[in-house]
Design a protein around this motif. Structure first.
Motif, PDB file in Angstrom:
ATOM      1  N   SER A 183      34.024  43.334  -6.709  1.00 55.55           N
ATOM      2  CA  SER A 183      34.029  42.409  -5.572  1.00 55.55           C
ATOM      3  C   SER A 183      35.416  42.041  -5.078  1.00 55.55           C
ATOM      4  O   SER A 183      35.571  41.518  -3.982  1.00 55.55           O
ATOM      5  N   SER A 184      36.445  42.287  -5.878  1.00 51.71           N
ATOM      6  CA  SER A 184      37.800  41.904  -5.488  1.00 51.71           C
ATOM      7  C   SER A 184      38.785  43.030  -5.720  1.00 51.71           C
ATOM      8  O   SER A 184      38.555  43.927  -6.539  1.00 51.71           O
ATOM      9  N   CYS A 185      39.878  42.954  -4.976  1.00 52.61           N
ATOM     10  CA  CYS A 185      40.921  43.977  -5.026  1.00 52.61           C
ATOM     11  C   CYS A 185      42.213  43.334  -5.500  1.00 52.61           C
ATOM     12  O   CYS A 185      42.648  42.320  -4.943  1.00 52.61           O
ATOM     13  N   SER A 186      42.824  43.898  -6.508  1.00 51.49           N
ATOM     14  CA  SER A 186      44.089  43.383  -7.042  1.00 51.49           C
ATOM     15  C   SER A 186      45.255  44.130  -6.408  1.00 51.49           C
ATOM     16  O   SER A 186      45.281  45.363  -6.402  1.00 51.49           O
ATOM     17  N   LEU A 187      46.213  43.369  -5.888  1.00 52.36           N
ATOM     18  CA  LEU A 187      47.375  43.939  -5.200  1.00 52.36           C
ATOM     19  C   LEU A 187      48.658  43.425  -5.836  1.00 52.36           C
ATOM     20  O   LEU A 187      48.684  42.371  -6.468  1.00 52.36           O
ATOM     21  N   VAL A 188      49.738  44.172  -5.634  1.00 53.93           N
ATOM     22  CA  VAL A 188      51.050  43.777  -6.148  1.00 53.93           C
ATOM     23  C   VAL A 188      52.082  44.017  -5.057  1.00 53.93           C
ATOM     24  O   VAL A 188      52.158  45.102  -4.489  1.00 53.93           O
ATOM     25  N   CYS A 189      52.880  42.968  -4.775  1.00 57.44           N
ATOM     26  CA  CYS A 189      54.008  43.107  -3.840  1.00 57.44           C
ATOM     27  C   CYS A 189      55.277  43.161  -4.680  1.00 57.44           C
ATOM     28  O   CYS A 189      55.468  42.333  -5.578  1.00 57.44           O
ATOM     29  N   SER A 190      56.152  44.119  -4.399  1.00 57.57           N
ATOM     30  CA  SER A 190      57.339  44.297  -5.233  1.00 57.57           C
ATOM     31  C   SER A 190      58.572  44.595  -4.392  1.00 57.57           C
ATOM     32  O   SER A 190      58.487  45.088  -3.268  1.00 57.57           O
ATOM     33  N   ALA A 191      59.727  44.264  -4.984  1.00 58.05           N
ATOM     34  CA  ALA A 191      61.028  44.565  -4.387  1.00 58.05           C
ATOM     35  C   ALA A 191      61.969  44.952  -5.519  1.00 58.05           C
ATOM     36  O   ALA A 191      61.959  44.331  -6.582  1.00 58.05           O
ATOM     37  N   VAL A 192      62.785  45.977  -5.284  1.00 61.71           N
ATOM     38  CA  VAL A 192      63.618  46.547  -6.345  1.00 61.71           C
ATOM     39  C   VAL A 192      65.080  46.205  -6.114  1.00 61.71           C
ATOM     40  O   VAL A 192      65.579  46.241  -4.989  1.00 61.71           O
ATOM     41  N   ASN A 193      65.778  45.866  -7.212  1.00 63.55           N
ATOM     42  CA  ASN A 193      67.223  45.613  -7.208  1.00 63.55           C
ATOM     43  C   ASN A 193      67.631  44.579  -6.154  1.00 63.55           C
ATOM     44  O   ASN A 193      68.361  44.885  -5.204  1.00 63.55           O
ATOM     45  N   VAL A 194      67.144  43.375  -6.308  1.00 59.71           N
ATOM     46  CA  VAL A 194      67.451  42.303  -5.364  1.00 59.71           C
ATOM     47  C   VAL A 194      68.041  41.108  -6.103  1.00 59.71           C
ATOM     48  O   VAL A 194      67.821  40.925  -7.299  1.00 59.71           O
ATOM     49  N   SER A 195      68.798  40.306  -5.374  1.00 60.01           N
ATOM     50  CA  SER A 195      69.370  39.080  -5.929  1.00 60.01           C
ATOM     51  C   SER A 195      69.459  38.033  -4.825  1.00 60.01           C
ATOM     52  O   SER A 195      69.481  38.365  -3.642  1.00 60.01           O
ATOM     53  N   HIS A 196      69.491  36.767  -5.227  1.00 59.80           N
ATOM     54  CA  HIS A 196      69.547  35.651  -4.278  1.00 59.80           C
ATOM     55  C   HIS A 196      68.405  35.717  -3.273  1.00 59.80           C
ATOM     56  O   HIS A 196      68.606  35.561  -2.057  1.00 59.80           O
ATOM     57  N   VAL A 197      67.195  35.985  -3.762  1.00 61.22           N
ATOM     58  CA  VAL A 197      66.052  36.137  -2.862  1.00 61.22           C
ATOM     59  C   VAL A 197      64.853  35.361  -3.375  1.00 61.22           C
ATOM     60  O   VAL A 197      64.801  34.916  -4.518  1.00 61.22           O
ATOM     61  N   THR A 198      63.873  35.245  -2.471  1.00 58.82           N
ATOM     62  CA  THR A 198      62.560  34.687  -2.807  1.00 58.82           C
ATOM     63  C   THR A 198      61.499  35.658  -2.320  1.00 58.82           C
ATOM     64  O   THR A 198      61.558  36.145  -1.190  1.00 58.82           O
TER      65      THR A 198
END
Length: 295
Positions: free
Chosen positions: A143-158
């Protein structure tokens, strides 16, 4: 009369102060400037003009990087030559840094031959990558879908998820350059709009979620995977069966050849009877040796 003299003295004193500070604005507080790497940034000297024979110095931390002497600009290389060919000074003594780098971040101070004029804290942020949204089929349900948002090699971020214009739980990182990932679970039939946003104090990058494309593909992918596994297993079984049948037939044929019956005929022995018997009788009296069978 004394009153007039005092007024005159005050006037002359004010004029002398204005003359000595002509073109100079002294900043009491440290100013801040921010820029994304690769961009140019101008650091204001707070001067309106440089006086004749006035000397101007720019320092990065405690390192002298540029001066103006007799209206001529001079630039200095530091040990790693990080500023070579990237500095400019204008007629007001303002310093421009071309093609900024994250290593340019720090405290810049401009001095005149009379006083400290301005202090600027420069922060150069790394360029932001666009975040990536991927599915996590191993955690998805019917019934549900699991997702992932990602960012590589970052600093001073949100890194944050947004549902429409409302921010969902987020994760932040400051100094370290690391990889971030933020999960989200949505219903397959969810009609809301979702987006993943990566931002620092001056920039942001956004990736919008397409539930139909990712989540339904995930379900289709699982079915395809199962179908593929079944097909692969069936194919393997057919191959094994064919090889097995081949070896069984070959073994049986080999055994038949080895166990084939060998027939050996013994040499016949004839006994001669009396001559007076007829030929027919002689034929009846012929005795044949037995046949020996060998296996």
């Amino acid at each position: 009369m004394p009153k007039n003299i005092n007024d005159m003295d005050m006037f002359i004193f004010i004029c002398l102060c204005l003359w000595s500070l002509n073109g100079v604005f002294v900043a009491d507080a440290v100013k801040s400037e921010s820029v994304t790497e690769g961009e140019s940034v101008s650091l204001n000297s707070s001067l309106t003009q440089i006086q004749t024979h006035e000397e101007i110095e720019w320092k990065f931390g405690d390192i002298l990087i540029a001066t103006v002497i007799n209206n001529k600009s001079v630039f200095y290389d530091i040990d790693d030559e990080s500023f070579r060919g990237r500095l400019k000074l204008d007629q007001t003594g303002s310093l421009t840094i071309i093609n900024s780098r994250t290593t340019d971040s720090g405290l810049y101070t401009v001095y005149s031959s009379r006083d400290t004029i301005n202090t600027i804290n420069l922060t150069v942020y790394a360029r932001l990558p666009v975040p990536v949204i991927s599915r996590d089929c191993s955690s998805s349900s019917s019934s549900s879908c699991s997702l992932v948002c990602s960012a590589v090699n970052v600093s001073h971020v949100t890194l944050s998820w947004f549902k429409g214009n409302s921010s969902l739980p987020s994760i932040s990182v400051s100094d370290l350059s690391i990889s971030l990932s933020l999960p989200l679970e949505v219903e397959y039939e969810d009609q809301n709009t979702y987006s993943c946003v990566l931002n620092n104090p001056i920039r942001n990058q956004t990736r919008h979620l397409n539930i139909t494309e990712l989540c339904h593909t995930c379900a289709a992918g699982e079915s395809s995977l199962i179908t593929g596994l079944i097909s692969a297993a069936a194919g393997s079984l057919l191959i094994v069966a064919a090889v097995g049948i081949f070896w069984i037939c070959r073994k049986k044929t080999h055994q038949e050849v080895q166990s084939g019956e060998e027939i050996t005929y013994a040499d016949p022995t004839f006994y001669k009877r009396r001559a007076q018997k007829s030929r027919a009788q002689e034929e009846e009296d012929v005795v044949y040796a037995g046949v020996v069978m060998r296996h």
